[in-house]
Write a protein that holds these residues in place. Sequence first.
Motif, PDB file in Angstrom:
ATOM      1  N   ILE A  74      24.243  39.665  15.749  1.00 58.43           N
ATOM      2  CA  ILE A  74      23.651  39.624  17.095  1.00 58.43           C
ATOM      3  C   ILE A  74      24.797  39.576  18.107  1.00 58.43           C
ATOM      4  N   PRO A  75      24.790  40.457  19.121  1.00 57.51           N
ATOM      5  CA  PRO A  75      25.898  40.455  20.083  1.00 57.51           C
ATOM      6  C   PRO A  75      26.138  39.057  20.657  1.00 57.51           C
ATOM      7  N   SER A 121      25.210  47.104  24.475  1.00 58.39           N
ATOM      8  CA  SER A 121      24.271  46.213  25.175  1.00 58.39           C
ATOM      9  C   SER A 121      23.235  45.640  24.204  1.00 58.39           C
ATOM     10  N   ALA A 122      22.906  44.384  24.424  1.00 59.96           N
ATOM     11  CA  ALA A 122      21.932  43.719  23.548  1.00 59.96           C
ATOM     12  C   ALA A 122      20.504  44.161  23.815  1.00 59.96           C
ATOM     13  N   HIS A 140      33.752  42.136  26.305  1.00 62.36           N
ATOM     14  CA  HIS A 140      32.735  43.145  25.955  1.00 62.36           C
ATOM     15  C   HIS A 140      33.373  44.220  25.069  1.00 62.36           C
ATOM     16  N   LYS A 156      28.645  32.822  22.470  1.00 64.22           N
ATOM     17  CA  LYS A 156      29.642  32.690  23.538  1.00 64.22           C
ATOM     18  C   LYS A 156      28.971  33.033  24.887  1.00 64.22           C
ATOM     19  N   VAL A 196      21.722  33.706  28.014  1.00 62.32           N
ATOM     20  CA  VAL A 196      20.655  34.325  27.211  1.00 62.32           C
ATOM     21  C   VAL A 196      20.484  33.614  25.869  1.00 62.32           C
ATOM     22  N   ARG A 212      17.996  34.763  32.757  1.00 63.49           N
ATOM     23  CA  ARG A 212      18.047  36.209  32.563  1.00 63.49           C
ATOM     24  C   ARG A 212      18.207  36.908  33.916  1.00 63.49           C
TER      25      ARG A 212
HETATM   26  C1  LIG Z   1      19.735  38.814  24.260  1.00 60.00           C
HETATM   27  C2  LIG Z   1      21.136  39.124  24.732  1.00 60.00           C
HETATM   28  C3  LIG Z   1      21.351  39.534  26.038  1.00 60.00           C
HETATM   29  C4  LIG Z   1      22.632  39.824  26.497  1.00 60.00           C
HETATM   30  N1  LIG Z   1      22.806  40.174  27.806  1.00 60.00           N
HETATM   31  C5  LIG Z   1      24.065  40.441  28.258  1.00 60.00           C
HETATM   32  C6  LIG Z   1      24.293  40.792  29.627  1.00 60.00           C
HETATM   33  O1  LIG Z   1      23.359  40.859  30.447  1.00 60.00           O
HETATM   34  N2  LIG Z   1      25.561  41.046  30.014  1.00 60.00           N
HETATM   35  C7  LIG Z   1      26.620  40.990  29.136  1.00 60.00           C
HETATM   36  O2  LIG Z   1      27.747  41.229  29.533  1.00 60.00           O
HETATM   37  N3  LIG Z   1      26.437  40.648  27.855  1.00 60.00           N
HETATM   38  C8  LIG Z   1      25.189  40.370  27.379  1.00 60.00           C
HETATM   39  N4  LIG Z   1      25.024  40.029  26.064  1.00 60.00           N
HETATM   40  C9  LIG Z   1      26.204  39.929  25.185  1.00 60.00           C
HETATM   41  C10 LIG Z   1      26.859  41.271  24.886  1.00 60.00           C
HETATM   42  O3  LIG Z   1      25.917  42.199  24.397  1.00 60.00           O
HETATM   43  C11 LIG Z   1      28.020  41.090  23.888  1.00 60.00           C
HETATM   44  O4  LIG Z   1      28.865  40.067  24.308  1.00 60.00           O
HETATM   45  C12 LIG Z   1      28.827  42.378  23.775  1.00 60.00           C
HETATM   46  O5  LIG Z   1      28.036  43.363  23.144  1.00 60.00           O
HETATM   47  C13 LIG Z   1      30.129  42.237  22.995  1.00 60.00           C
HETATM   48  O6  LIG Z   1      29.892  41.832  21.664  1.00 60.00           O
HETATM   49  P1  LIG Z   1      30.536  40.483  21.101  1.00 60.00           P
HETATM   50  O7  LIG Z   1      30.308  39.443  22.151  1.00 60.00           O
HETATM   51  O8  LIG Z   1      29.774  40.177  19.841  1.00 60.00           O
HETATM   52  O9  LIG Z   1      31.990  40.717  20.863  1.00 60.00           O
HETATM   53  C14 LIG Z   1      23.746  39.724  25.595  1.00 60.00           C
HETATM   54  C15 LIG Z   1      23.520  39.322  24.273  1.00 60.00           C
HETATM   55  C16 LIG Z   1      22.228  39.023  23.828  1.00 60.00           C
HETATM   56  C17 LIG Z   1      22.005  38.576  22.399  1.00 60.00           C
END
Ligand SMILES: Cc1cc2nc3c(=O)[nH]c(=O)nc-3n(C[C@H](O)[C@H](O)[C@H](O)COP(=O)(O)O)c2cc1C
Length: 394
Positions: free
Chosen positions: A251-252, A135-136, A113, A315, A346, A48
């Motif tokens: 979940i992202p 953002s997640a 993203h 991913k 993560v 993290r």
């Molecule tokens: C717990 C968690 C933490 C995340 N932290 C990040 C981060 O620090 N940076 C980032 O670019 N994506 C992070 N993501 C992933 C993005 O939120 C995600 O890839 C983005 O919203 C796009 O959505 P998609 O990947 O479902 O298309 C995180 C996801 C989760 C579940």
Amino acid sequence: MQRLRVLTAGESHGQRLTAILEGMPAGLFVSAAAIDTDLGRRQVGYGRGGRMAIEADTVAITAGVRHGLTLGSPLCLDVSNRDWANWQEEMSLGPPPEGWESQQAVRVPRPGHADLAGAAKFGHRDMRNVLERASARETAARVAVGAVCRLLLAEFGIRVRSFVTAISGVSGPTEPSGEGFWEAVEASDVRCPDPDAAVQMREAIDAARECGDTLGGTFAVQATGVPPGLGSHTHWDRRLDAALARALMSIPAIKAVEIGEGMASAAQPGSQVHDPLELADENDLWPFRRLTNRCGGIEGGISNGEPLVVRAAMKPIPTLTSPLASVSLDGLQPTEAHAERSDVCVVPAASVVGEAMVCLVLADALLAKFGGDNLMDTRAAYDAYMCRLARLWE
Ligand SMILES: Cc1cc2nc3c(=O)[nH]c(=O)nc-3n(C[C@H](O)[C@H](O)[C@H](O)COP(=O)(O)O)c2cc1C
């Protein structure tokens, strides 16, 4: 969702995240401490970034509970963003003072993203207006909701747990097994119970961080004590497997979900996929037992009494400190993608979010089946049903 309704609101660097959970029966004991335990589990994990060092998530329950018990009215759960203190001007609700210029405007989309697609859809020139919600960080609100659902499930002996099965190319155990398995998962900062695999996972994360890259992986969520009969075969939107797939996929960064053997079952003949039945012990309420559980506890969209097993693939996260090629919205010039403080891996946190989503879906399915405005009603219906199950075969 058939019985519960959930809404979350809040931006990543806004004042707070808020979740409203409607449809819980009255009479369930809910404490902030129980919710905080899950919030804490979501925050930790090797890989993290700096944000989680700033936050120390705790919930404020502001509605729906009195004297420790749910009222049957909507619960309101608030999780404050400590980092908001550093973002008050950027995230100000009112119009900025004249001449103010954002120091944090995002003009170069990150491949992977929501930046570009969200900006196009909502007409934002500053893609921060997209990423703040994409953002997640939002998943903290979901974990708070899932923790309340977990308390309901516990009343019926249902337990939901998760572990990481792989980080990038490094795999650990794929099935829970042996004494102390779950304790080892909770003690591991990569949520992998095998110490050797855990070391390799950490090394892979370190190597990715070193070269500005990110890693994905897979995790499994298991629910035990699920009674046969949650979900339904009668209509597509009542199927439990479909509800779980949707919830986990929301979940992202989750890009694949499977129930039981899932993808692998497509390559096997039926004799190697379906789970043979045998008679359980005489005293068991439910007189059937499976020799295997390849279907992950769901047949025909209905829980079949075996442990529920759901797996998800995440991913690699899209923000790279060695950014990929992109195009700036300023003058449409080729350039490197936007980079900001970010996590490297993560998957451990995502597995805790996965638990929360499974808790939500199971609580909804449980209440859809047994109903009840007060927990006592839900329990009475549950007990009557379990007695009926035992007598059905006489
Ligand atoms: C717990 C968690 C933490 C995340 N932290 C990040 C981060 O620090 N940076 C980032 O670019 N994506 C992070 N993501 C992933 C993005 O939120 C995600 O890839 C983005 O919203 C796009 O959505 P998609 O990947 O479902 O298309 C995180 C996801 C989760 C579940």
